[in-house]
Scaffold this active site. Structure first.
Site, PDB file in Angstrom:
ATOM      1  N   ARG A  73     -13.760  -6.972   1.807  1.00  0.00           N
ATOM      2  CA  ARG A  73     -12.324  -6.809   1.594  1.00  0.00           C
ATOM      3  C   ARG A  73     -11.594  -8.067   2.059  1.00  0.00           C
ATOM      4  O   ARG A  73     -10.663  -8.542   1.396  1.00  0.00           O
ATOM      5  CB  ARG A  73     -11.805  -5.585   2.365  1.00  0.00           C
ATOM      6  CG  ARG A  73     -12.196  -4.238   1.794  1.00  0.00           C
ATOM      7  CD  ARG A  73     -11.466  -3.936   0.483  1.00  0.00           C
ATOM      8  NE  ARG A  73     -10.034  -3.962   0.639  1.00  0.00           N
ATOM      9  CZ  ARG A  73      -9.297  -2.952   1.102  1.00  0.00           C
ATOM     10  NH1 ARG A  73      -9.876  -1.820   1.454  1.00  0.00           N
ATOM     11  NH2 ARG A  73      -7.984  -3.063   1.177  1.00  0.00           N
TER      12      ARG A  73
ATOM     13  N   GLN B 104     -10.181  -2.929  -3.293  1.00  0.00           N
ATOM     14  CA  GLN B 104     -11.455  -2.296  -2.972  1.00  0.00           C
ATOM     15  C   GLN B 104     -12.455  -2.518  -4.095  1.00  0.00           C
ATOM     16  O   GLN B 104     -13.638  -2.787  -3.854  1.00  0.00           O
ATOM     17  CB  GLN B 104     -11.261  -0.793  -2.743  1.00  0.00           C
ATOM     18  CG  GLN B 104     -12.543  -0.073  -2.333  1.00  0.00           C
ATOM     19  CD  GLN B 104     -13.063  -0.543  -0.991  1.00  0.00           C
ATOM     20  OE1 GLN B 104     -12.328  -0.535  -0.006  1.00  0.00           O
ATOM     21  NE2 GLN B 104     -14.317  -0.956  -0.932  1.00  0.00           N
TER      22      GLN B 104
ATOM     23  N   ASP C 127     -16.657   9.060  -2.352  1.00  0.00           N
ATOM     24  CA  ASP C 127     -15.422   8.865  -1.598  1.00  0.00           C
ATOM     25  C   ASP C 127     -15.073  10.196  -0.949  1.00  0.00           C
ATOM     26  O   ASP C 127     -15.706  11.233  -1.223  1.00  0.00           O
ATOM     27  CB  ASP C 127     -14.303   8.384  -2.534  1.00  0.00           C
ATOM     28  CG  ASP C 127     -13.075   7.859  -1.788  1.00  0.00           C
ATOM     29  OD1 ASP C 127     -13.180   7.631  -0.564  1.00  0.00           O
ATOM     30  OD2 ASP C 127     -12.021   7.694  -2.413  1.00  0.00           O
TER      31      ASP C 127
ATOM     32  N   CYS D  14     -15.973   3.409   0.376  1.00  0.00           N
ATOM     33  CA  CYS D  14     -14.872   2.519   0.761  1.00  0.00           C
ATOM     34  C   CYS D  14     -14.418   2.727   2.195  1.00  0.00           C
ATOM     35  O   CYS D  14     -13.726   1.862   2.742  1.00  0.00           O
ATOM     36  CB  CYS D  14     -13.712   2.662  -0.217  1.00  0.00           C
ATOM     37  SG  CYS D  14     -12.900   4.277  -0.175  1.00  0.00           S
TER      38      CYS D  14
ATOM     39  N   ARG E 275       0.884  -1.176   0.000  1.00  0.00           N
ATOM     40  CA  ARG E 275       0.000   0.000   0.000  1.00  0.00           C
ATOM     41  C   ARG E 275       0.916   1.219   0.000  1.00  0.00           C
ATOM     42  O   ARG E 275       1.658   1.448   0.958  1.00  0.00           O
ATOM     43  CB  ARG E 275      -0.900  -0.020   1.234  1.00  0.00           C
ATOM     44  CG  ARG E 275      -1.877   1.155   1.338  1.00  0.00           C
ATOM     45  CD  ARG E 275      -2.721   1.012   2.598  1.00  0.00           C
ATOM     46  NE  ARG E 275      -3.556   2.171   2.854  1.00  0.00           N
ATOM     47  CZ  ARG E 275      -4.809   2.299   2.458  1.00  0.00           C
ATOM     48  NH1 ARG E 275      -5.388   1.320   1.774  1.00  0.00           N
ATOM     49  NH2 ARG E 275      -5.510   3.392   2.734  1.00  0.00           N
TER      50      ARG E 275
ATOM     51  N   HIS F 259      -7.114   1.204  -6.830  1.00  0.00           N
ATOM     52  CA  HIS F 259      -7.407   0.471  -5.593  1.00  0.00           C
ATOM     53  C   HIS F 259      -8.128  -0.830  -5.965  1.00  0.00           C
ATOM     54  O   HIS F 259      -9.318  -1.002  -5.692  1.00  0.00           O
ATOM     55  CB  HIS F 259      -8.269   1.329  -4.668  1.00  0.00           C
ATOM     56  CG  HIS F 259      -8.237   0.908  -3.231  1.00  0.00           C
ATOM     57  ND1 HIS F 259      -7.649  -0.264  -2.800  1.00  0.00           N
ATOM     58  CD2 HIS F 259      -8.741   1.517  -2.111  1.00  0.00           C
ATOM     59  CE1 HIS F 259      -7.792  -0.358  -1.495  1.00  0.00           C
ATOM     60  NE2 HIS F 259      -8.446   0.697  -1.052  1.00  0.00           N
TER      61      HIS F 259
END
Length: 325
Positions: free
Chosen positions: A310, A151, A242, A282, A121, A148
Site C-alpha cells: 500500500r 488496495q 474480505d 486487505c 476515504r 478501493h
C-alpha cells in the site's frame, strides 16, 4: 500488452499520462496506464530498498481526509507523502474536512488553494466524484463503498512479485460482493486474468459494475460470478477474501454470519486451489470468521507483503499525479 514483464519499465507511453489526473476507480486508467503505474511502483520500491532517498516534492502538500478510520490507509499515505518530501495534513473524526456541514463545493475549492493533491476515504462514491468535479488538483480514492483502487494496486503488485506474471493466472474471490470485489472486477477487465467470484445469494457484486467491467473486458469471458465457492476456488493461483460485514454494515453482522459460513477460507478451502496458491486479505481480518489462523499464518499467505505495498503504490501514485503537466 505483456503483463509478464512488469519489472521492465513500460516505455510505450510517452511522458507521464497520469500528471494532474484523478484516480477514483481503476477503470479511470487504461491498461497501458495501469502497467505504467505498477512498473513504476516496482522500480521505486526497489530503489528505496537500495537506499534511494531523493525527495522530489519538497514544496508540495497533500491533504488526507479520513471519514472512515483505517490503520493502513492513514499510515501508508502519510508516509508515502513524507517519503516524497511532501507535507501531509491528516483530517479525521471531528476535525474532518466535512465535519462542520460546509458544502462539498466550498470545501473542495478551498482545499485546492492549499494542497497539491486530495486523498479522500469516505462512504459514497458520489462524494469523491463531486470533490473531483470541483477541485483542480488530483483527487485519489482511498476507499469508498463502491471501490478501493489503492488496495487493488497493492494486491496486483504483490501478486506480480510472487508469481512474476499478471496475465495468466486464476484469482478466486470468495465472500462479500463489496468494494474489493468490484476492484478485482476492474483489474480483470484491464489485465485479462481469470477471475472467479463466489458470494452468497443476495450479496453479489453490483450488477451495473459487473456489466461495466465485462464491457471493458471485451465481453468478460474471463470473469465468472457464482454462489459456489468450491467452483471458484478450483485450481486457483490466488485466493482472496474480505470481512463479511464491511464498514457501515456492522448491524447486519449476525445475519451475515449465517449466510457466509460456507464461504470461510480454511485449510480445506485452500486445498481446492493450487498447492502453491497465494492468499490475500486487505485487512483488518476477523480471524476465525472469514478466514482461519492456519490460512492467515500459512505458507501461502502474503497479507503483510500486501499491506506493505500500500505504501509503495501510493507513493508512486502521488508522484505521478502531482507531476507537472
Amino acid at each position: 500488452m505483456n503483463w509478464s514483464k512488469l519489472d521492465t519499465a513500460y516505455k510505450s507511453l510517452k511522458g507521464n499520462p497520469l500528471a494532474g489526473r484523478d484516480l477514483l476507480c481503476l477503470l479511470d486508467l487504461s491498461s497501458d496506464e495501469l502497467h505504467r503505474l505498477l512498473s513504476t511502483a516496482l522500480a521505486q520500491k526497489q530503489a528505496w530498498k537500495q537506499g534511494e532517498r531523493t525527495k522530489p516534492y519538497g514544496d508540495s502538500s497533500v491533504v488526507i481526509i479520513m471519514e472512515k478510520p483505517s490503520l493502513r490507509t492513514r499510515v501508508s499515505f502519510e508516509h508515502a507523502a513524507k517519503r516524497l518530501g511532501a507535507w501531509p495534513t491528516v483530517l479525521t473524526g471531528k476535525d474532518s474536512a466535512f465535519s462542520r456541514g460546509e458544502s462539498v463545493k466550498d470545501t473542495a475549492m478551498v482545499l485546492e488553494r492549499y494542497v497539491d493533491a486530495i486523498v479522500l476515504r469516505t462512504y459514497e462514491q458520489e462524494k469523491l466524484e463531486e470533490v473531483a468535479g470541483h477541485a483542480n488538483v488530483p483527487v485519489i480514492n482511498a476507499l469508498s463503498d463502491s471501490y478501493h483502487p489503492c488496495q487493488g494496486l497493492a494486491d496486483l503488485l504483490t501478486i506480480y512479485e510472487h508469481l512474476r506474471r499478471l496475465d495468466t493466472f486464476k484469482l478466486a474471490y470468495v465472500g462479500d460482493g463489496n468494494n474489493i470485489a468490484h476492484t478485482f472486477l476492474e483489474s480483470a477487465a484491464l489485465i485479462g486474468f481469470e477471475l472467479a467470484i463466489a458470494t452468497p445469494a443476495g450479496y453479489e457484486p453490483d450488477a451495473s459494475i459487473v456489466k461495466k467491467c465485462k464491457v471493458a473486458a471485451g465481453g468478460g469471458t474471463n470473469i465468472r460470478i457464482s454462489h459456489d465457492p468450491a467452483e471458484a476456488l478450483s485450481d486457483a493461483d490466488v485466493v482472496v477474501t474480505d470481512t463479511w460485514a464491511s464498514m457501515g454494515s456492522e448491524d447486519e453482522h449476525a445475519t451475515r454470519i449465517k449466510a457466509f459460513e460456507p464461504y470461510r477460507i480454511d485449510t480445506a478451502a485452500m486445498a481446492l486451489a493450487k498447492p502453491t496458491a497465494l492468499f490475500e486479505h486487505c485487512l483488518p481480518a476477523h480471524r476465525g470468521e472469514e478466514v482461519t489462523d492456519e490460512v492467515m499464518d500459512g505458507p501461502g499467505s502474503v497479507i503483510y507483503d500486501e499491506a506493505e505495498n500500500r505504501l509503495h503504490v501510493q507513493k508512486t501514485l502521488l508522484s505521478l499525479v502531482m507531476a507537472e503537466r
